[in-house]
Write an enzyme that holds these catalytic residues in place. Structure first.
Site, short mmCIF file in Angstrom:
data_model
loop_
_atom_site.label_atom_id
_atom_site.label_comp_id
_atom_site.label_asym_id
_atom_site.label_seq_id
_atom_site.Cartn_x
_atom_site.Cartn_y
_atom_site.Cartn_z
N VAL B 77 0.86 -1.18 0.00
CA VAL B 77 0.00 0.00 0.00
C VAL B 77 0.90 1.23 0.00
O VAL B 77 1.80 1.34 0.84
CB VAL B 77 -0.90 -0.01 1.26
N CYS B 78 0.67 2.14 -0.93
CA CYS B 78 1.52 3.33 -1.04
C CYS B 78 1.38 4.22 0.18
O CYS B 78 0.26 4.62 0.54
CB CYS B 78 1.17 4.14 -2.28
N VAL B 79 2.49 4.58 0.80
CA VAL B 79 2.44 5.35 2.05
C VAL B 79 1.84 6.74 1.86
O VAL B 79 1.01 7.18 2.67
CB VAL B 79 3.85 5.42 2.71
#
Lengths: 100, 130, 136
Positions: B77-79
């Site tokens: 999941v992209c931060v």
């Protein structure tokens, strides 16, 4: 090159842009709401018939079924594939472009 | 063949996550490798364990988690996108002084560089979104 | 594909502000620049609105990310292909776009324009040369 189109041609211009920029000989897979472009007797039928002379056009079977579209309603020349066929198309093309 | 999977929309709102899941499963069934599944834009919402769909519907979040467990998939999941939308793991919660975290089992939060790296490692990147 | 360098094309087809795709798409490009790949961007359909000059978000209370496009040249992202047909359909020309430039290190650091107007055939050819195409 495999192009995928997941938008209804009656709502968005993704199909038009794909057809404008895809090189002759490319594969085009219609999926999700994009499958509505595969149906006979619509205002985009002529456009699809034209496309079939330049491209190989596929429609994702599970998405057709989910939307109640029976295969006898499809424009002649459009091939129905499953997810396994989708994977094969992606693997056999040099590159993939999803017209989101 | 090595596939990278990019999911750009959240679960339920759009079919993107379903299509990505079905593609990923079909690719694995055929013996292909999935380098990573990267969740970006609203796609980060696929990674919250607080999702509670009705009993008679599919659980999109758990489905990804179970597939990841079975095939040791890397679900990232992209931060940056996650911070905007309130998807946090224990480390992020601590760092930003939040009172809880909500990342689902099987997912982890990492940087956008993971998307680029996925593109470098994979033979094909398949994008699913709106 | 020499030295493991891949050709990445980021295709932008959405207008800014109405949705977050343009802003987050730009973040991918900036992060990706650190990976020393061969990067270009394409602006097609409503994506051309991202490059419109004079964007001012003061009254709409949103983040104006249009200045970020100016930084692309410093990140060695200097091939910004704008489709001519998309511009024309929207009654626009190159004069409506941000004047984006980069310094060409192979040509005595001369300042050169990053935006290149291409027609549909040229863009289609460019797409066929890519390894990875990401569409927003």
């Amino acid at each position: 090159m495999l192009h995928t189109v997941n938008k209804s041609p009656f709502e968005k211009n993704s199909l038009d842009t794909c057809l404008r920029l895809a090189k002759s000989g490319s594969e085009i897979l219609l999926l999700e709401d994009g499958v509505y472009a595969a149906v006979k007797g619509t205002v985009v039928e002529q456009k699809m018939l034209q496309a079939l002379s330049d491209y190989s056009v596929y429609a994702l079977g599970p998405d057709l079924k989910a939307r109640g579209i029976e295969e006898d309603r499809l424009i002649d020349g459009i091939e129905v594939v499953g997810y396994d066929g989708f994977v094969d198309l992606a693997a056999s093309s040099d590159r993939v472009q999803s017209w989101l | 063949m090595k596939f990278g999977i990019l999911v750009n929309e959240g679960p339920y709102q759009h079919q993107a996550s379903d299509t990505a899941f079905n593609f990923t499963k079909a690719a694995l069934d055929k013996g292909h490798e999935i380098v990573r599944v990267f969740f970006y834009h609203d796609g980060v919402n696929n990674g919250t364990r607080l999702t509670t769909p009705p009993q008679d519907d599919r659980n999109i979040v758990n489905r990804w988690g179970e597939l990841a467990k079975e095939y040791e998939l890397d679900l990232v999941v992209c931060v940056a996108a996650a911070q905007r939308r309130g998807i946090v793991d224990a480390d992020e919660a601590k760092r930003h002084g939040k009172d809880a975290d909500n990342i689902a089992e099987g997912f982890h939060i990492s940087g956008l560089g993971q998307l680029i790296e996925m593109g470098i490692k994979a033979d094909r990147v398949m994008a699913f979104g709106d | 594909m020499g030295n493991g360098v891949k050709k990445f094309m980021y295709v932008n087809r959405r207008a800014p502000y109405g949705t977050i795709y343009a802003l987050e798409g730009l973040e991918v490009v900036l992060i990706g620049a650190a990976f020393d790949q061969d990067v270009c961007m394409a602006f097609v359909d409503d994506g051309v609105f991202q490059l419109q000059k004079g964007q001012d978000t003061a009254e709409s209370n949103m983040k104006n990310f249009s200045p970020t496009y100016r930084a692309l040249g410093d990140y060695d992202v200097n091939k910004l292909y704008v489709e001519k047909e998309s511009l024309e359909q929207r009654g626009m020309s190159e004069d409506d776009l941000l004047a984006l430039t980069y310094e060409d290190e192979d040509d005595d650091y001369k300042e050169k324009p990053s935006i290149r107007i291409v027609n549909r055939e040229e863009l289609a050819d460019l797409m066929e040369q890519q390894d990875i195409i990401l569409n927003y």
